[in-house]
Every structure is written in structure tokens, then in C-alpha cells.
Design a protein around this motif. Structure first.
Motif, mmCIF file in Angstrom:
data_model
loop_
_atom_site.group_PDB
_atom_site.id
_atom_site.type_symbol
_atom_site.label_atom_id
_atom_site.label_comp_id
_atom_site.label_asym_id
_atom_site.label_seq_id
_atom_site.Cartn_x
_atom_site.Cartn_y
_atom_site.Cartn_z
ATOM 1 N N LEU A 1 0.824 -1.215 0.000
ATOM 2 C CA LEU A 1 0.000 0.000 0.000
ATOM 3 C C LEU A 1 0.862 1.271 0.000
ATOM 4 O O LEU A 1 0.423 2.318 -0.469
ATOM 5 N N GLN A 2 2.069 1.171 0.524
ATOM 6 C CA GLN A 2 2.980 2.317 0.535
ATOM 7 C C GLN A 2 3.934 2.308 -0.665
ATOM 8 O O GLN A 2 4.807 3.169 -0.765
ATOM 9 N N PHE A 3 3.757 1.323 -1.569
ATOM 10 C CA PHE A 3 4.626 1.172 -2.734
ATOM 11 C C PHE A 3 6.085 0.957 -2.346
ATOM 12 O O PHE A 3 6.997 1.335 -3.084
ATOM 13 N N LYS A 4 6.303 0.346 -1.174
ATOM 14 C CA LYS A 4 7.655 -0.043 -0.765
ATOM 15 C C LYS A 4 7.880 -1.467 -1.269
ATOM 16 O O LYS A 4 7.796 -2.449 -0.515
ATOM 17 N N LEU A 5 8.152 -1.568 -2.556
ATOM 18 C CA LEU A 5 8.194 -2.886 -3.186
ATOM 19 C C LEU A 5 9.367 -3.727 -2.701
ATOM 20 O O LEU A 5 9.265 -4.957 -2.631
ATOM 21 N N GLY A 6 10.483 -3.083 -2.356
ATOM 22 C CA GLY A 6 11.614 -3.833 -1.822
ATOM 23 C C GLY A 6 11.284 -4.465 -0.483
ATOM 24 O O GLY A 6 11.590 -5.641 -0.238
#
Length: 248
Positions: A110-115
Motif C-alpha cells: 500500500l505504501q509502494f515499498k516494493l523492496g
């Protein structure tokens, strides 16, 4: 039994374990303590930065939590640690930590912290398989570090302010934003537990065990600092810690 009833029963179980009658008085200083004659340095600044309109309620709840911790929760935790072998206690902690990867993964996405999301998913997959349903933490030794993302952080990431400081029953320091986020994370956890298809009494026991394990892994002890300003310090530490979590 419908889903709503099961959730209510789970909450009642936790409340039963941690219950203690609330006390509205403030903690007394030691007999030889010297009452402060001036405001603590920086206290006026802290009051301006961290909004605390519910301070009267929060202080009473802080004291209630301290007494619940002293007379109910910590004795139960001590009994738990006394009867559980160290390896079993570690395994239980690992199991619940592994379940916690699910809301962490969701919030990272949801925070686009894909790593972070990818590392969390890899941890969950590794520990759920090689780690025997999460009882053994195989992921950390191979370099997959534990991450921490919750819905309160997600709200903060998208610009939602913390709102007033809030002390929750049993759960301790929070804010209006983080308390709201906790409800969402609890719903995600409950949805995960429901997938196990357990009987109601098994689910209640699991929630009981999770509550005890969570407290057993927190070294904090109320009023151990001996400071007359412990409430203010806890408020500042919590709010600053959450700011740093959201900024990273």
C-alpha cells in the motif's frame, strides 16, 4: 457461530486475561522524592508539538495499564516463562512473528515499498516452509531481515497526521491515527486466523497465547525509571518514534 461473534469472543478472551478494575488516581511519588519546582526543560515545547487534549484520560489510563501490568499481566507472563522451555518459547514467538509478516506485506504494498514487500514475502515463504510453519526463523540467518509496517504507518505515508496522543487500555501509547490503523491490522490478522479453520476454543487459546507472548517480548516496566515525568517522556518517545518510522 458467525464471524462477528467469533471476533467478539476473541476480544473477550484477551480482555479476560488482562482485565483489572480501573483506578483513577495518579501514582504517588516515593516518600523521599522531591516534588519538581520548575517545569521540566523542554516540556513546554513537547506540549506544543504533541497534541494531548485527552491528557486527563490518558494519565488515568496509563496508571490503569501500570496496575494491570503489575498485578495481572506480568504474573501470567512469569508463569508462562516458568513452564515453557526456552526453545518452545522461541518457537511460539517465531510463529506469531511469521503471522505478522502478512499485514506487514500488505502495508508495504500500500505504501509502494516494493523492496520491503518482496523481502517480507520471501521471509514468510521461507519460514512457512523450511521453518516449519514459522516455528523456526530460517530467514534472518540467510539475510532476509524482519520488516515492520502497519496501517498507521500507511496512513502517515499518505499524509494523514497522527492526531491527538492517546493511551489505549492494555495496548499503551498510541494516537488517533495509529489506533485506527490498529483496528485495520487486527482485522487482517483475524482474517488470517480464520483461514486456519480452527474451532472457537482453539482460536481463543491462540489469541490468549499471542497476547502473553507479545508482553513477554517487551522489556518495558512501568515506573521503573523513577521519574516524575515518565508520562511526558513516554509520550515524546512514542510520537517521535512513529515520526521516524513513517519518514524512513
Amino acid at each position: 457461530m458467525n464471524a462477528l461473534t467469533k471476533k467478539l469472543n476473541s476480544l473477550l478472551c484477551i480482555a479476560f486475561v488482562l482485565s483489572l478494575s480501573a483506578c483513577s488516581s495518579k501514582p504517588k511519588l516515593e516518600s523521599d522524592a522531591i516534588p519538581p519546582r520548575v517545569e521540566q526543560p523542554g516540556e513546554a515545547v513537547n506540549r506544543q508539538v504533541y497534541d494531548d487534549p485527552f491528557e486527563g484520560f490518558n494519565r488515568r489510563m496509563y496508571y490503569f495499564n501500570a496496575k494491570a501490568d503489575e498485578y495481572v499481566i506480568l504474573p501470567v507472563v512469569s508463569g508462562y516463562k516458568a513452564v515453557m522451555p526456552d526453545f518452545a518459547e522461541t518457537g511460539v514467538s517465531n510463529f506469531f512473528s511469521n503471522l505478522g509478516e502478512i499485514p506487514t506485506f500488505i502495508n508495504a504494498v500500500l505504501q509502494f515499498k516494493l523492496g520491503v514487500a518482496g523481502e517480507t514475502l520471501a521471509r514468510f515463504a521461507t519460514n512457512s516452509t523450511i521453518g516449519l510453519a514459522g516455528f523456526i526463523d530460517v530467514a534472518t540467518p540467510i539475510g532476509l531481515d524482519k520488516q515492520n509496517e502497519d496501517f498507521g504507518q500507511t496512513l502517515g505515508h499518505w499524509g494523514v497526521g497522527p492526531g491527538p496522543y492517546l493511551v489505549l487500555p492494555f495496548l499503551g501509547p498510541s494516537s488517533v491515527r495509529d489506533a485506527t490503523g490498529s483496528l485495520v491490522d487486527m482485522a487482517a490478522y483475524q482474517a488470517t486466523i480464520d483461514e486456519f479453520g480452527m474451532k472457537d476454543e482453539e482460536e481463543l487459546f491462540l489469541n490468549f497465547l499471542r497476547s502473553i507472548d507479545a508482553r513477554a517480548n517487551v522489556p518495558f516496566r512501568y515506573y521503573a525509571s523513577g521519574s516524575a515525568f515518565e508520562y511526558e517522556r513516554m509520550r515524546t518517545l512514542y510520537m517521535k518514534y512513529r515520526e521516524l518510522q513513517i519518514e524512513r
